[in-house]
Design an enzyme around this catalytic site. Structure first.
Site, PDB file in Angstrom:
ATOM      1  N   ARG A  84       0.835  -1.226   0.000  1.00 55.90           N
ATOM      2  CA  ARG A  84       0.000   0.000   0.000  1.00 55.90           C
ATOM      3  C   ARG A  84       0.862   1.265   0.000  1.00 55.90           C
ATOM      4  NH1 ARG A  84      -2.976  -3.884  -0.225  1.00 55.90           N
ATOM      5  NH2 ARG A  84      -5.109  -4.012   0.574  1.00 55.90           N
ATOM      6  N   SER A 120     -10.533  -1.400   3.697  1.00 56.71           N
ATOM      7  CA  SER A 120      -9.670  -1.525   4.881  1.00 56.71           C
ATOM      8  C   SER A 120      -9.344  -0.136   5.403  1.00 56.71           C
ATOM      9  CB  SER A 120      -8.336  -2.181   4.519  1.00 56.71           C
ATOM     10  OG  SER A 120      -8.538  -3.443   3.966  1.00 56.71           O
ATOM     11  N   GLU A 162      -4.825   3.072   6.742  1.00 57.23           N
ATOM     12  CA  GLU A 162      -4.478   2.882   5.333  1.00 57.23           C
ATOM     13  C   GLU A 162      -5.161   3.980   4.522  1.00 57.23           C
ATOM     14  OE1 GLU A 162      -5.670   1.184   1.560  1.00 57.23           O
ATOM     15  OE2 GLU A 162      -6.199  -0.420   2.950  1.00 57.23           O
TER      16      GLU A 162
HETATM   17  N1  EPU Z   1      -9.836 -11.708  10.477  1.00 57.64           N
HETATM   18  C1  EPU Z   1     -10.443 -11.817  11.701  1.00 57.64           C
HETATM   19  N2  EPU Z   1     -11.358 -10.878  12.073  1.00 57.64           N
HETATM   20  C2  EPU Z   1     -11.686  -9.845  11.260  1.00 57.64           C
HETATM   21  C3  EPU Z   1     -11.060  -9.723  10.011  1.00 57.64           C
HETATM   22  C4  EPU Z   1     -10.127 -10.670   9.621  1.00 57.64           C
HETATM   23  O1  EPU Z   1     -10.187 -12.728  12.464  1.00 57.64           O
HETATM   24  O2  EPU Z   1     -12.525  -9.036  11.645  1.00 57.64           O
HETATM   25  C5  EPU Z   1      -8.884 -12.752  10.046  1.00 57.64           C
HETATM   26  C6  EPU Z   1      -9.503 -13.614   8.951  1.00 57.64           C
HETATM   27  O3  EPU Z   1     -10.244 -14.663   9.469  1.00 57.64           O
HETATM   28  C7  EPU Z   1      -8.301 -14.098   8.200  1.00 57.64           C
HETATM   29  C8  EPU Z   1      -7.313 -12.946   8.312  1.00 57.64           C
HETATM   30  O4  EPU Z   1      -7.749 -12.173   9.427  1.00 57.64           O
HETATM   31  O5  EPU Z   1      -7.746 -15.212   8.820  1.00 57.64           O
HETATM   32  C9  EPU Z   1      -7.200 -12.121   7.050  1.00 57.64           C
HETATM   33  O6  EPU Z   1      -8.454 -11.575   6.697  1.00 57.64           O
HETATM   34  P1  EPU Z   1      -8.818 -11.216   5.170  1.00 57.64           P
HETATM   35  O7  EPU Z   1      -8.524 -12.338   4.266  1.00 57.64           O
HETATM   36  O8  EPU Z   1     -10.192 -10.654   5.166  1.00 57.64           O
HETATM   37  O9  EPU Z   1      -7.764 -10.123   4.751  1.00 57.64           O
HETATM   38  P2  EPU Z   1      -7.175  -8.866   5.501  1.00 57.64           P
HETATM   39  O10 EPU Z   1      -5.741  -9.115   5.765  1.00 57.64           O
HETATM   40  O11 EPU Z   1      -8.027  -8.492   6.640  1.00 57.64           O
HETATM   41  C10 EPU Z   1      -6.303  -7.724   3.305  1.00 57.64           C
HETATM   42  C11 EPU Z   1      -6.450  -6.404   2.587  1.00 57.64           C
HETATM   43  C12 EPU Z   1      -7.788  -6.313   1.888  1.00 57.64           C
HETATM   44  C13 EPU Z   1      -7.864  -7.462   0.888  1.00 57.64           C
HETATM   45  C14 EPU Z   1      -7.714  -8.776   1.649  1.00 57.64           C
HETATM   46  C15 EPU Z   1      -7.650  -9.962   0.727  1.00 57.64           C
HETATM   47  C16 EPU Z   1      -5.097  -4.842   3.847  1.00 57.64           C
HETATM   48  C17 EPU Z   1      -5.084  -3.653   4.732  1.00 57.64           C
HETATM   49  N3  EPU Z   1      -6.292  -5.316   3.523  1.00 57.64           N
HETATM   50  O12 EPU Z   1      -7.296  -7.759   4.342  1.00 57.64           O
HETATM   51  O13 EPU Z   1      -7.826  -5.097   1.181  1.00 57.64           O
HETATM   52  O14 EPU Z   1      -9.081  -7.437   0.186  1.00 57.64           O
HETATM   53  O15 EPU Z   1      -6.466  -8.773   2.386  1.00 57.64           O
HETATM   54  O16 EPU Z   1      -6.461  -9.966   0.037  1.00 57.64           O
HETATM   55  O17 EPU Z   1      -4.041  -5.296   3.442  1.00 57.64           O
HETATM   56  C18 EPU Z   1      -8.563  -2.836   1.106  1.00 57.64           C
HETATM   57  O18 EPU Z   1      -7.386  -2.524   0.987  1.00 57.64           O
HETATM   58  O19 EPU Z   1      -9.486  -1.972   1.150  1.00 57.64           O
HETATM   59  C19 EPU Z   1      -8.903  -4.237   1.269  1.00 57.64           C
HETATM   60  C20 EPU Z   1     -10.145  -4.625   1.490  1.00 57.64           C
END
Ligand code: EPU
Length: 341
Positions: A167, A239, A337
Site C-alpha cells: 500500500r 480496509s 491505510e
Molecule cells: N480476520 C479476523 N477478524 C476480522 C477480520 C479478519 O479474524 O474481523 C482474520 C480472517 O479470518 C483471516 C485474516 O484475518 O484469517 C485475514 O483476513 P482477510 O482475508 O479478510 O484479509 P485482511 O488481511 O483483513 C487484506 C487487505 C484487503 C484485501 C484482503 C484480501 C489490507 C489492509 N487489507 O485484508 O484489502 O481485500 O487482504 O487480500 O491489506 C482494502 O485494501 O481496502 C482491502 C479490502
C-alpha cells in the site's frame, strides 16, 4: 470541459458519505483541462493545497477541506503493443479499475483478476498500490504518466522509480504528492495462463469449478461481497487500517496466547511477520463497536463504516479508539491505510 466550483459539496465524492465542503473543486476530462485548472488564478497561488482524488474510495475528510480538490475524468483503454506472451495496455486515470479487470478477463489477459471488485479509479490504484489475494497493482505497472504541477509538462515514471511496497508508492509522499497528478498508466498483462490461488479461501471457493479467468473473478467478487460492505449502502473506505508488520519475537508472544492467530511471512534481511489488523481489532473486543454514527464492521473489523449519519469526527475518533485499544491489548501500533484529509 473543465469546471471549477467554490465551496463544493463533497458528499458524492467520498465513499464514506461524509457531507463536507471543499474550498475549490476542479474537474477535468483531459490533460489540457488539467493544465487550464492549474493555471487558473484561483488555483495557481495555492498549489500546495491540492489533493487529486479518484472515486474517493480511500479517503476520509476530517472536516471541510481548505484547498483544492481535483478530480479527473480522463478515460481510455488501449493496447499499445503486444507480443506472443503479453500485452501492454495504456489506461486513463479516470477509468473505474474494476471495469479494466472485467475488460482484461473478457480478453483473456492474465494478471488483474485477483484485484477484482476493488472500488476506485485507476489513478488511485497507481498511487495506493491496491492489493488483494496475493496480487498487487504495482507489479503490473510499466510506466506511470503524470502531469508535473510546477512545469505543467507530462512525465513518465518507470515502475522501478515508483518504489512500490505494501500500500505504498512515491506518489503518496512529498514532494511527489504535490508535484505529480497521475493522468494515466501502462500495465502489462499476460496472454499465458497462470493463476495465483494461494491466498486464503480462493481455492475452496473454486472447488468443483473449471479454473479459468471468469471463474476466478467470480469467486473473488463473491468472497469480497460476503465480507466487505457495499459503500453505496453503508459508507466505508475498505480496509481502514494497514496490516501491521511485527518482529518474529513479538509474534511468538502473541502466538503463545492465541495459537490460531493468522499471519503471513514477510521476507527481508530480518524476516518479519504480517498480522491481520482485522484479527487484532476483533480480539481486542471491538467487533461491532459503535461511536456516534461510526462503527467497526461486524463481518470484517478492518473496515469502519458510516451507519447512516456519521460526521467526520465520529470516524476519526473511532479510529483513535481502535488504535489505542489494540495498542493496549497487543502492544502493536496499527496505522490508517485510508488517507485522512
Ligand atoms: N480476520 C479476523 N477478524 C476480522 C477480520 C479478519 O479474524 O474481523 C482474520 C480472517 O479470518 C483471516 C485474516 O484475518 O484469517 C485475514 O483476513 P482477510 O482475508 O479478510 O484479509 P485482511 O488481511 O483483513 C487484506 C487487505 C484487503 C484485501 C484482503 C484480501 C489490507 C489492509 N487489507 O485484508 O484489502 O481485500 O487482504 O487480500 O491489506 C482494502 O485494501 O481496502 C482491502 C479490502
Amino acid at each position: 470541459m473543465i469546471t471549477i466550483t467554490t465551496n463544493a459539496r463533497m458528499l458524492e465524492h467520498n465513499t464514506f458519505g461524509i457531507d463536507v465542503q471543499a474550498e475549490l473543486f476542479g474537474e477535468y476530462e483531459n490533460i489540457e483541462g488539467l493544465r487550464m485548472i492549474l493555471s487558473n488564478p484561483l488555483v495557481e497561488h495555492r498549489k500546495h493545497d491540492i489533493w487529486n482524488i479518484g472515486q474517493g474510495s480511500n479517503i476520509l475528510f476530517s472536516g471541510d477541506f481548505k484547498g483544492i480538490i481535483l478530480h479527473g475524468r480522463i478515460k481510455g483503454i488501449k493496447v499499445v503493443s503486444e507480443d506472443d506472451s503479453s500485452v501492454l495496455v495504456k489506461i486513463g486515470a479516470g477509468e473505474i479499475w474494476d471495469d479494466i479487470v472485467e475488460w482484461a478477463v473478457n480478453h483473456e489477459y492474465y494478471g488483474a483478476e485477483n484485484l477484482s471488485a476493488i472500488p476506485g479509479e485507476v489513478g488511485a490504484a497507481v498511487v495506493q498500490n491496491i492489493g488483494a489475494y496475493g496480487s498487487e497493482f504495482g507489479n503490473l505497472v510499466e510506466t506511470v504518466e503524470v502531469l508535473n504541477t510546477e512545469t505543467l509538462q507530462i512525465e513518465h515514471i518507470s515502475q522501478d522509480k515508483c518504489h512500490y511496497g505494501y500500500r505504498e508508492s512515491i506518489f503518496k509522499h512529498q514532494p511527489f504528492k504535490q508535484r505529480y497528478v497521475v493522468t494515466g498508466v501502462e500495465i502489462r498483462l499476460s496472454k499465458i495462463e497462470s493463476f495465483n490461488l494461494e491466498y486464503g479461501n480462493i481455492k475452496s471457493a473454486l472447488e468443483g469449478k473449471v479454473i479459468d479467468l471468469q471463474n476466478v473473478r467470480k469467486a473473488i467478487v463473491e468472497i469480497r461481497t460476503n465480507k466487505l460492505p457495499d459503500w453505496k449502502k453503508l459508507g466505508n473506505a475498505g480496509s481502514f487500517f494497514k496490516n501491521p508488520i511485527i518482529s518474529q519475537e513479538q509474534f511468538e508472544q502473541i502466538k503463545a496466547l492465541y495459537p490460531n492467530v493468522p499471519s503471513y511471512k514477510v521476507d527481508g534481511e530480518t524476516p518479519m511477520v504480517k498480522v491481520p489488523a482485522g484479527w487484532l481489532i476483533e480480539n481486542s473486543g471491538l467487533k461491532g463497536f459503535q461511536h456516534g454514527g461510526a462503527q467497526v464492521y461486524e463481518k470484517q473489523c478492518l473496515v469502519l463504516i458510516n451507519t447512516g449519519n456519521a460526521e467526520a469526527k465520529d470516524i476519526v475518533e473511532l479510529s483513535d479508539i481502535v488504535i489505542r485499544t489494540v495498542k493496549e491489548k497487543f502492544n502493536i501500533e496499527i496505522s490508517p491505510e485510508v488517507n485522512i484529509l
